[in-house]
Design a protein around this motif. Structure first.
Motif, PDB file in Angstrom:
ATOM      1  N   VAL A   3     104.781  32.517 -30.852  1.00  0.00           N
ATOM      2  CA  VAL A   3     105.507  31.877 -31.587  1.00  0.00           C
ATOM      3  C   VAL A   3     107.405  31.755 -31.377  1.00  0.00           C
ATOM      4  O   VAL A   3     108.264  30.761 -30.780  1.00  0.00           O
ATOM      5  CB  VAL A   3     106.326  31.861 -32.834  1.00  0.00           C
ATOM      6  N   GLY A   4     107.013  32.874 -29.659  1.00  0.00           N
ATOM      7  CA  GLY A   4     108.386  33.423 -29.153  1.00  0.00           C
ATOM      8  C   GLY A   4     108.903  34.440 -28.893  1.00  0.00           C
ATOM      9  O   GLY A   4     108.287  35.232 -29.462  1.00  0.00           O
ATOM     10  N   ASP A   5     109.572  35.115 -27.907  1.00  0.00           N
ATOM     11  CA  ASP A   5     109.728  35.575 -27.175  1.00  0.00           C
ATOM     12  C   ASP A   5     111.078  36.110 -28.490  1.00  0.00           C
ATOM     13  O   ASP A   5     112.340  36.812 -27.881  1.00  0.00           O
ATOM     14  CB  ASP A   5     110.103  35.746 -26.009  1.00  0.00           C
ATOM     15  N   VAL A   6     111.025  36.650 -29.681  1.00  0.00           N
ATOM     16  CA  VAL A   6     112.202  37.080 -30.667  1.00  0.00           C
ATOM     17  C   VAL A   6     112.886  38.241 -30.336  1.00  0.00           C
ATOM     18  O   VAL A   6     113.890  38.940 -30.962  1.00  0.00           O
ATOM     19  CB  VAL A   6     111.285  37.034 -31.858  1.00  0.00           C
ATOM     20  N   THR A   7     112.187  39.611 -29.221  1.00  0.00           N
ATOM     21  CA  THR A   7     113.214  41.053 -28.257  1.00  0.00           C
ATOM     22  C   THR A   7     113.964  40.333 -27.922  1.00  0.00           C
ATOM     23  O   THR A   7     115.421  41.014 -27.579  1.00  0.00           O
ATOM     24  CB  THR A   7     111.746  41.098 -28.067  1.00  0.00           C
ATOM     25  N   GLY A  23     106.748  42.171 -36.804  1.00  0.00           N
ATOM     26  CA  GLY A  23     106.212  42.374 -35.190  1.00  0.00           C
ATOM     27  C   GLY A  23     105.169  41.220 -34.883  1.00  0.00           C
ATOM     28  O   GLY A  23     104.549  40.492 -36.137  1.00  0.00           O
ATOM     29  N   SER A  24     104.569  41.202 -33.929  1.00  0.00           N
ATOM     30  CA  SER A  24     103.050  40.249 -33.977  1.00  0.00           C
ATOM     31  C   SER A  24     102.090  40.307 -34.291  1.00  0.00           C
ATOM     32  O   SER A  24     101.108  39.672 -34.581  1.00  0.00           O
ATOM     33  CB  SER A  24     102.954  40.479 -31.979  1.00  0.00           C
ATOM     34  N   ILE A  25     101.821  41.807 -35.191  1.00  0.00           N
ATOM     35  CA  ILE A  25     100.820  42.015 -36.421  1.00  0.00           C
ATOM     36  C   ILE A  25     101.368  40.899 -37.351  1.00  0.00           C
ATOM     37  O   ILE A  25      99.721  40.166 -38.273  1.00  0.00           O
ATOM     38  CB  ILE A  25     100.699  43.340 -36.613  1.00  0.00           C
ATOM     39  N   ALA A  26     101.948  41.055 -37.702  1.00  0.00           N
ATOM     40  CA  ALA A  26     102.616  40.463 -39.058  1.00  0.00           C
ATOM     41  C   ALA A  26     102.505  39.022 -38.120  1.00  0.00           C
ATOM     42  O   ALA A  26     101.860  38.280 -39.599  1.00  0.00           O
ATOM     43  CB  ALA A  26     104.050  40.099 -39.217  1.00  0.00           C
ATOM     44  N   ALA A  30     100.166  36.114 -41.203  1.00  0.00           N
ATOM     45  CA  ALA A  30     100.193  34.551 -40.927  1.00  0.00           C
ATOM     46  C   ALA A  30      99.614  33.264 -40.139  1.00  0.00           C
ATOM     47  O   ALA A  30      99.397  32.449 -41.919  1.00  0.00           O
ATOM     48  CB  ALA A  30     101.861  34.958 -41.044  1.00  0.00           C
ATOM     49  N   LEU A  31      99.512  33.343 -39.354  1.00  0.00           N
ATOM     50  CA  LEU A  31      98.604  32.933 -38.773  1.00  0.00           C
ATOM     51  C   LEU A  31      97.053  32.380 -39.908  1.00  0.00           C
ATOM     52  O   LEU A  31      96.546  31.701 -39.539  1.00  0.00           O
ATOM     53  CB  LEU A  31      98.361  32.791 -37.754  1.00  0.00           C
ATOM     54  N   GLU A  32      96.670  33.571 -40.326  1.00  0.00           N
ATOM     55  CA  GLU A  32      95.103  33.527 -40.552  1.00  0.00           C
ATOM     56  C   GLU A  32      95.534  33.321 -42.281  1.00  0.00           C
ATOM     57  O   GLU A  32      94.084  32.606 -42.598  1.00  0.00           O
ATOM     58  CB  GLU A  32      94.922  35.741 -40.967  1.00  0.00           C
ATOM     59  N   LEU A  33      96.028  33.612 -42.680  1.00  0.00           N
ATOM     60  CA  LEU A  33      96.548  32.797 -43.712  1.00  0.00           C
ATOM     61  C   LEU A  33      96.662  31.975 -43.955  1.00  0.00           C
ATOM     62  O   LEU A  33      96.168  31.218 -44.696  1.00  0.00           O
ATOM     63  CB  LEU A  33      97.666  34.065 -44.697  1.00  0.00           C
ATOM     64  N   PHE A  34      97.294  31.291 -43.147  1.00  0.00           N
ATOM     65  CA  PHE A  34      97.793  29.660 -42.548  1.00  0.00           C
ATOM     66  C   PHE A  34      96.163  29.232 -42.698  1.00  0.00           C
ATOM     67  O   PHE A  34      95.528  28.011 -43.510  1.00  0.00           O
ATOM     68  CB  PHE A  34      98.362  29.425 -41.929  1.00  0.00           C
ATOM     69  N   LEU A  35      95.231  29.671 -41.742  1.00  0.00           N
ATOM     70  CA  LEU A  35      94.079  29.400 -41.346  1.00  0.00           C
ATOM     71  C   LEU A  35      93.355  29.155 -42.977  1.00  0.00           C
ATOM     72  O   LEU A  35      92.222  28.576 -43.670  1.00  0.00           O
ATOM     73  CB  LEU A  35      93.180  30.105 -40.893  1.00  0.00           C
ATOM     74  N   GLN A  36      93.457  30.291 -44.080  1.00  0.00           N
ATOM     75  CA  GLN A  36      92.393  30.332 -45.356  1.00  0.00           C
ATOM     76  C   GLN A  36      92.826  30.172 -46.364  1.00  0.00           C
ATOM     77  O   GLN A  36      92.247  29.417 -47.098  1.00  0.00           O
ATOM     78  CB  GLN A  36      92.420  32.415 -45.256  1.00  0.00           C
ATOM     79  N   ARG A  37      94.286  29.839 -45.967  1.00  0.00           N
ATOM     80  CA  ARG A  37      95.012  28.578 -47.523  1.00  0.00           C
ATOM     81  C   ARG A  37      96.060  27.215 -47.185  1.00  0.00           C
ATOM     82  O   ARG A  37      97.121  27.742 -46.849  1.00  0.00           O
ATOM     83  CB  ARG A  37      95.775  29.996 -48.122  1.00  0.00           C
TER      84      ARG A  37
END
Length: 139
Positions: A3-7, A23-26, A30-37
């Motif tokens: 999504v971008g180098d937010v650092t 961070g990257s875990i969140a 989030a991307l997994e939530l979009f796939l599930q819901r």
């Protein structure tokens, strides 16, 4: 593409602790939530020769003021080296078209007070200031 180098984004870093950046875990969660819901929102991407060059992340909500579903434009990113080539404008125009087809009535987003480049971009695409400040409360 990430999504971008937010650092490296001073505007992101200025407020990321307040809203609980994980961070990257969140991001992965989030991307997994979009796939599930998928009813919660979508990830909208732009490609050039099958290579991702831009992304928007949109979450849906119900607005009591407009009486319909609205979209919260959470993240917008154009790949490093590809900015100022019209990719963001094309990405946003196609996103608007898709959201209209889905019956979404408004797009809300936020911009850091000092990010004049982003403010100009959104203004060019008919986003208007609400003269409000975005607030956050971690739970």
């Amino acid at each position: 593409m990430s999504v971008g180098d937010v650092t490296q984004d001073e505007y992101y870093l200025d407020s990321s602790r307040t809203y609980g950046d994980g961070g990257s875990i969140a991001l992965q969660n989030a991307l997994e939530l979009f796939l599930q819901r998928p009813e919660l929102g979508l990830v909208w991407m732009a490609y050039d020769s099958n290579k991702p060059v831009g992304i928007c992340v949109v979450c849906f909500a119900i607005s009591t003021s407009i009486g319909a579903v609205v979209a919260k434009l959470d993240d917008v990113f154009v790949a490093t080296g590809r900015q100022n080539q019209g990719i963001g404008s094309i990405l946003l125009a196609s996103l608007k078209k898709e959201l209209r087809q889905l019956g979404v009535r408004r797009i809300d987003t936020s911009v850091h007070f000092q990010n004049n480049q982003a403010r100009h971009f959104y203004s060019k695409h008919n986003f208007c200031s609400l003269s409000e400040e975005r607030l956050s409360c971690l739970l």
